[in-house]
Design an enzyme around this catalytic site. Structure first.
Site, mmCIF file in Angstrom:
data_model
loop_
_atom_site.group_PDB
_atom_site.id
_atom_site.type_symbol
_atom_site.label_atom_id
_atom_site.label_comp_id
_atom_site.label_asym_id
_atom_site.label_seq_id
_atom_site.Cartn_x
_atom_site.Cartn_y
_atom_site.Cartn_z
ATOM 1 N N SER A 72 87.807 -25.428 -20.040
ATOM 2 C CA SER A 72 87.511 -26.556 -20.937
ATOM 3 C C SER A 72 87.822 -27.859 -20.218
ATOM 4 O O SER A 72 88.719 -27.904 -19.359
ATOM 5 C CB SER A 72 88.398 -26.481 -22.189
ATOM 6 O OG SER A 72 88.248 -27.668 -22.965
ATOM 7 N N TYR A 78 96.683 -26.323 -25.592
ATOM 8 C CA TYR A 78 95.363 -25.714 -25.362
ATOM 9 C C TYR A 78 94.863 -26.050 -23.952
ATOM 10 O O TYR A 78 94.414 -25.170 -23.208
ATOM 11 C CB TYR A 78 94.379 -26.208 -26.425
ATOM 12 C CG TYR A 78 92.939 -25.850 -26.150
ATOM 13 C CD1 TYR A 78 92.481 -24.538 -26.246
ATOM 14 C CD2 TYR A 78 92.015 -26.834 -25.774
ATOM 15 C CE1 TYR A 78 91.155 -24.213 -25.978
ATOM 16 C CE2 TYR A 78 90.688 -26.515 -25.512
ATOM 17 C CZ TYR A 78 90.266 -25.209 -25.609
ATOM 18 O OH TYR A 78 88.956 -24.889 -25.344
#
Ligand SMILES: NC(=O)c1ccc[n+]([C@@H]2O[C@H](COP(=O)([O-])OP(=O)(O)OC[C@H]3O[C@@H](n4cnc5c(N)ncnc54)[C@H](O)[C@@H]3O)[C@@H](O)[C@H]2O)c1
Length: 247
Positions: free
Chosen positions: A143, A152
Site C-alpha cells: 500500500s 497499517y
C-alpha cells in the site's frame, strides 16, 4: 491483449471481493485457471461462480498454516502446479487503521498476523508447487500507506520487506517476487468504510485528479506477471496517481 499466461494456474488470496475478485476475473479472462482463497466462504464461492468455469473458490484463512497447505496441495493436484500467486488478502478497514494506542495489542497482533505473517505462510506453502515453472511469479499487495507510517502502513512496509526477501530467496527456484503499492482505490470496502471527505482529502494529495480504479491495479498486476517483466524482481510498483511521490 494477452499477458502471455494463458493455460497457467493462479492462486489469489482475499479473492472473495474487491481487488482479489477483480484479479481473478482478469486472469481468467487471459485464459488462466484461478483459485480464489478467502476466509469468507459464501463470498469466495459466489466470486468463483461469477467468474465461471476457470475459477474455483476455497474457504481458508491465510493465517492458518494447515488450511493453506491443504488448499495449495489441492490446487496443485487439480492443475499440475501453481504459476502465479497474488498475496492480496489484507486487513485495512477503519478499525485496523487507528493509532496503535487506540487499537490495543490484540488487534495489532491480528493486523500483523494477517497482513505480514499471512503473506509469509501463503508464500511458503505455494513455493514448492511453483519452483522451476517457466514464468513463475508472485505479486504482493502492499500500500502507499507503507511510506507514511501508522500501524497499517507499518504492516505494509513489512510486506515490501518480504517482497525483497522472497525475491532473493526464491530466485534460484525461478520465481520472481514483486509488490504493488496502490493509492486509494475505490473498491466496495473503501466506498463503504471511508467517508467521502477522507477520500477527497487523500485525492487532494495526488498529482493526478482521477479516481484510482481496480483496473489500474489489474494492469500493474498483469505487467508484473507477464513475460515482459522477466527481468523485474524485488520491486515495488506504486500505483497512486502521484500520492506516494507527493509524500
Ligand atoms: N482498496 C484500496 O484503496 C487499497 C489501497 C492500498 C492497498 N490495498 C490492499 O489491497 C488488498 C485488497 O483490498 P480490497 O480493498 O480489495 O479489500 P477488501 O476488504 O474489499 O477485500 C479483502 C478480502 O480479503 C479477505 N480476507 C481478509 N482477511 C483474510 C484472511 N485472514 N484470510 C483469507 N482472506 C482474508 C476478506 O474476507 C475480503 O474478501 C488489501 O491487502 C489492502 O490492504 C487496498
Amino acid at each position: 491483449m494477452t499477458n502471455g499466461c494463458g493455460g497457467k494456474v493462479a492462486v489469489i488470496t482475499g479473492g472473495g471481493r474487491g481487488l482479489g475478485r477483480a484479479f481473478g476475473a482478469a486472469l481468467a479472462a487471459h485464459g488462466m485457471r484461478v483459485a480464489l482463497i478467502d476466509r469468507d466462504d459464501a463470498a469466495v464461492r459466489a466470486a468463483a461462480a461469477g467468474i465461471g468455469q476457470l475459477a474455483t473458490g476455497y474457504a481458508g484463512d491465510v493465517t492458518d498454516e494447515a488450511q493453506i497447505g491443504a488448499i495449495m496441495a489441492a490446487v496443485a493436484k487439480a492443475s499440475g502446479g501453481i504459476d502465479i500467486l497474488i498475496n492480496n488478502a489484507g486487513l485495512h478497514s477503519h478499525e485496523y487503521s487507528q493509532p496503535l494506542a487506540e487499537m490495543g495489542l490484540q488487534k495489532i497482533r491480528r493486523l500483523f498476523d494477517v497482513n505480514v505473517l499471512g503473506t509469509v505462510a501463503v508464500t511458503l506453502a505455494a513455493q514448492p508447487f511453483m519452483a522451476g515453472r517457466k514464468g513463475a511469479s508472485i505479486v504482493n499487495i502492499a500500500s502507499a500507506a507503507a511510506f507514511s507510517g501508522g500501524g497499517y502502513g507499518t504492516s505494509k512496509l513489512a510486506v515490501i520487506g518480504l517482497t525483497m526477501t522472497f525475491a532473493r530467496e526464491l530466485a534460484s527456484a525461478g520465481i520472481r517476487v514483486n509488490a504493488i503499492a496502490p493509492g486509494i482505490i475505490l473498491t466496495d470496502t473503501i466506498r463503504s468504510e471511508l467517508p467521502p471527505e477522507t477520500v477527497n482529502r487523500v485525492k487532494a494529495m495526488q498529482y493526478l485528479p482521477d479516481d484510482g480504479t481496480e483496473q489500474d491495479i489489474i494492469d500493474a498486476m498483469l505487467y508484473l506477471t507477464s513475460p515482459q517483466a522477466r527481468f523485474v524482481t524485488g520491486e515495488t510498483l506504486r500505483v497512486t496517481g502521484g500520492l506516494a511521490a507527493g509524500i
